[in-house]
Design a protein around this motif. Sequence first.
Motif, mmCIF file in Angstrom:
data_model
loop_
_atom_site.group_PDB
_atom_site.id
_atom_site.type_symbol
_atom_site.label_atom_id
_atom_site.label_comp_id
_atom_site.label_asym_id
_atom_site.label_seq_id
_atom_site.Cartn_x
_atom_site.Cartn_y
_atom_site.Cartn_z
ATOM 1 N N PHE A 195 1.227 66.140 28.100
ATOM 2 C CA PHE A 195 0.883 67.186 29.053
ATOM 3 C C PHE A 195 -0.094 66.648 30.095
ATOM 4 C CE2 PHE A 195 -1.586 70.922 30.435
ATOM 5 C CZ PHE A 195 -0.541 71.663 30.979
ATOM 6 N N LEU A 196 -1.059 65.829 29.663
ATOM 7 C CA LEU A 196 -1.982 65.213 30.614
ATOM 8 C C LEU A 196 -1.218 64.343 31.602
ATOM 9 C CD1 LEU A 196 -4.855 64.539 31.587
ATOM 10 C CD2 LEU A 196 -4.894 62.703 29.871
ATOM 11 N N GLU A 197 -0.290 63.546 31.107
ATOM 12 C CA GLU A 197 0.511 62.694 31.985
ATOM 13 C C GLU A 197 1.259 63.532 33.019
ATOM 14 O OE1 GLU A 197 3.855 59.180 31.479
ATOM 15 O OE2 GLU A 197 3.920 60.900 30.120
ATOM 16 N N ASP A 198 1.907 64.584 32.568
ATOM 17 C CA ASP A 198 2.682 65.434 33.465
ATOM 18 C C ASP A 198 1.788 66.063 34.530
ATOM 19 O OD1 ASP A 198 5.216 67.032 34.065
ATOM 20 O OD2 ASP A 198 3.790 68.644 33.642
ATOM 21 N N THR A 225 -8.218 55.429 24.339
ATOM 22 C CA THR A 225 -7.863 54.398 25.312
ATOM 23 C C THR A 225 -6.633 54.814 26.106
ATOM 24 O OG1 THR A 225 -8.775 52.664 23.885
ATOM 25 C CG2 THR A 225 -7.240 51.975 25.596
ATOM 26 N N SER A 226 -5.670 55.435 25.437
ATOM 27 C CA SER A 226 -4.451 55.890 26.119
ATOM 28 C C SER A 226 -4.754 56.950 27.166
ATOM 29 C CB SER A 226 -3.445 56.430 25.094
ATOM 30 O OG SER A 226 -4.040 57.438 24.296
ATOM 31 N N THR A 227 -5.773 57.780 26.914
ATOM 32 C CA THR A 227 -6.184 58.789 27.885
ATOM 33 C C THR A 227 -6.690 58.119 29.153
ATOM 34 O OG1 THR A 227 -6.950 60.111 26.000
ATOM 35 C CG2 THR A 227 -7.599 60.852 28.197
ATOM 36 N N LEU A 228 -7.560 57.145 28.990
ATOM 37 C CA LEU A 228 -8.138 56.449 30.140
ATOM 38 C C LEU A 228 -7.071 55.671 30.910
ATOM 39 C CD1 LEU A 228 -11.394 55.149 28.440
ATOM 40 C CD2 LEU A 228 -10.999 57.324 29.612
ATOM 41 N N LYS A 229 -6.120 55.112 30.200
ATOM 42 C CA LYS A 229 -5.050 54.357 30.855
ATOM 43 C C LYS A 229 -4.194 55.261 31.734
ATOM 44 C CE LYS A 229 -4.577 50.478 27.633
ATOM 45 N NZ LYS A 229 -3.695 49.806 26.628
ATOM 46 N N LEU A 230 -4.016 56.513 31.303
ATOM 47 C CA LEU A 230 -3.257 57.444 32.137
ATOM 48 C C LEU A 230 -3.977 57.716 33.450
ATOM 49 C CD1 LEU A 230 -1.714 60.265 29.899
ATOM 50 C CD2 LEU A 230 -0.536 58.506 31.209
ATOM 51 N N PHE A 231 -5.269 58.015 33.369
ATOM 52 C CA PHE A 231 -6.044 58.220 34.596
ATOM 53 C C PHE A 231 -5.969 56.979 35.488
ATOM 54 C CE2 PHE A 231 -7.956 61.768 32.324
ATOM 55 C CZ PHE A 231 -8.309 62.648 33.329
ATOM 56 N N GLU A 232 -6.110 55.816 34.860
ATOM 57 C CA GLU A 232 -6.098 54.557 35.604
ATOM 58 C C GLU A 232 -4.755 54.343 36.296
ATOM 59 O OE1 GLU A 232 -8.330 50.780 36.198
ATOM 60 O OE2 GLU A 232 -8.882 52.209 34.648
ATOM 61 N N ARG A 233 -3.673 54.619 35.587
ATOM 62 C CA ARG A 233 -2.334 54.348 36.127
ATOM 63 C C ARG A 233 -1.931 55.349 37.207
ATOM 64 N NH1 ARG A 233 2.576 56.257 34.248
ATOM 65 N NH2 ARG A 233 1.721 56.884 32.222
ATOM 66 N N ILE A 234 -2.349 56.597 37.050
ATOM 67 C CA ILE A 234 -1.857 57.639 37.955
ATOM 68 C C ILE A 234 -2.855 57.957 39.072
ATOM 69 C CG2 ILE A 234 -1.042 60.030 38.077
ATOM 70 C CD1 ILE A 234 -0.198 59.738 35.130
ATOM 71 N N VAL A 283 -22.502 62.768 24.981
ATOM 72 C CA VAL A 283 -23.577 63.743 24.843
ATOM 73 C C VAL A 283 -23.042 64.895 24.003
ATOM 74 C CG1 VAL A 283 -25.063 65.388 26.045
ATOM 75 C CG2 VAL A 283 -24.633 63.132 27.049
ATOM 76 N N ARG A 284 -23.720 65.152 22.877
ATOM 77 C CA ARG A 284 -23.285 66.213 21.949
ATOM 78 C C ARG A 284 -21.794 66.084 21.621
ATOM 79 N NH1 ARG A 284 -24.302 71.593 24.425
ATOM 80 N NH2 ARG A 284 -23.713 72.339 22.350
ATOM 81 N N LYS A 285 -21.378 64.839 21.400
ATOM 82 C CA LYS A 285 -20.010 64.498 21.015
ATOM 83 C C LYS A 285 -18.987 64.802 22.109
ATOM 84 C CE LYS A 285 -20.904 65.132 16.070
ATOM 85 N NZ LYS A 285 -20.475 65.782 14.806
ATOM 86 N N ALA A 286 -19.456 64.901 23.346
ATOM 87 C CA ALA A 286 -18.567 65.081 24.493
ATOM 88 C C ALA A 286 -18.710 63.893 25.428
ATOM 89 C CB ALA A 286 -18.895 66.378 25.227
ATOM 90 N N ARG A 287 -17.698 63.683 26.228
ATOM 91 C CA ARG A 287 -17.709 62.546 27.148
ATOM 92 C C ARG A 287 -17.052 62.959 28.458
ATOM 93 N NH1 ARG A 287 -18.564 57.337 25.690
ATOM 94 N NH2 ARG A 287 -18.028 57.687 23.514
ATOM 95 N N LEU A 288 -17.476 62.318 29.543
ATOM 96 C CA LEU A 288 -16.872 62.538 30.851
ATOM 97 C C LEU A 288 -16.034 61.331 31.240
ATOM 98 C CD1 LEU A 288 -19.906 64.045 32.822
ATOM 99 C CD2 LEU A 288 -18.046 65.274 31.674
ATOM 100 N N ILE A 289 -15.029 61.573 32.070
ATOM 101 C CA ILE A 289 -14.161 60.530 32.613
ATOM 102 C C ILE A 289 -14.282 60.576 34.129
ATOM 103 C CG2 ILE A 289 -11.783 59.729 32.864
ATOM 104 C CD1 ILE A 289 -11.165 61.180 30.206
#
Length: 384
Positions: free
Chosen positions: A124-127, A153-162, A172-178
């Motif tokens: 869904f993220l890819e789409d 890693t696959s999440t970051l690769k999608l952002f990188e590729r698209i 922070v509190r088990k959350a992260r930003l991209i």
Amino acid sequence: MNRLTTPQGTFELARFPEHPRDPFQAWDAADTYLLQELADPESGPVDLSGTVAVVGDRWGALATALAAHRPVQIGDSYLGRRATLANLARNGLDRDAVGLLSSRDTPPDRIDVLLVRVPKSLAFLEDQLHRVAPAVHADTVVIGTGMVKEIHTSTLKLFERIIGPTRTSLAVRKARLIFATPDPSLPRTPSPWPYRYELPADVGPASGRTVVNHAGIFCADRLDIGTRFFLKHLPARGGAARIVDLGCGNGVLGLSAALADPGAHITFVDESYGAVASAEETFRAGAPDGAEADFLVGDGLTDLAPGSVDLVLNNPPFHSHLATTDATARAMFTGARTALRQGGELWVVGNRHLSYHTRLRRIFGNCTTVAGDPKFVVLRAVKR
């Protein structure tokens, strides 16, 4: 209902449908981390004067907090949309302050700030990234957010590729930003979704038929084993009947019912816009000539008249995002009892360990086991 305090203000928020005993909040640390980042004076507050698009906002926490900037919310969940509208209203905000687009709608032509709540489904993220990428320009601010266990890693690769070069924040509190920097030179290719495959030869009337899956549908590239087991044990009916595929996903159960009983009218219902689109395409591709069906995006069976249904087929989910809960199944069972006529039947498949038979006996006063194996059971409850 709970109170969320952010740099943008304090907001009363709830999920939808609201339940006084619901233990889950309408936001989490990933939402608050993103809202804090947008207002952070050290990194420089993000300019929100242009077109702000929020993708995957689960219960409207982000859109409500940013309502002053008139964001566009893009989501696949009908319940998420209803939650957003309810949260705007309970905070005295104009419902038109947030533009509401489904995952199937065309995104804005230009996006100046793109905020992405990372979904459970990588597909869904890819789409969605493919769909919004043409609206992103070199100066677009792109920030994703999610809990640490949702970002891989696959999440970051999608952002990188698209989108373009990508980095992550500290947790922070088990959350992260991209953070992704748009690269206009990247090729803008269409989404690879929907995905199509043929059903195996041993699943009853629907054997060999084509299944259409839009991104984000459960088991998008193959038939899940629970549905496969259910297809082998569906009820044999004859004559005209009103049958509902409740939580239809890609619509395989309803298609099989239509093939087994061509005189039946099938209603496909799901809270996912992508699921209902998948079900409709699956049905159109494989249904017998003259078969009748309608397709509803909604909150279970609330849009159907009480006592109007003969048979409900249901493979209920037991997760709400990352939380394990039987709340959705419980609501589906209760809604089915209301929608069924006297003598109407609810047929359910579920993992054996979920003990749905106990819940069904409480709601219907009866429950029988139709079939079972070490992992799954098919259960039948009758409205007396």
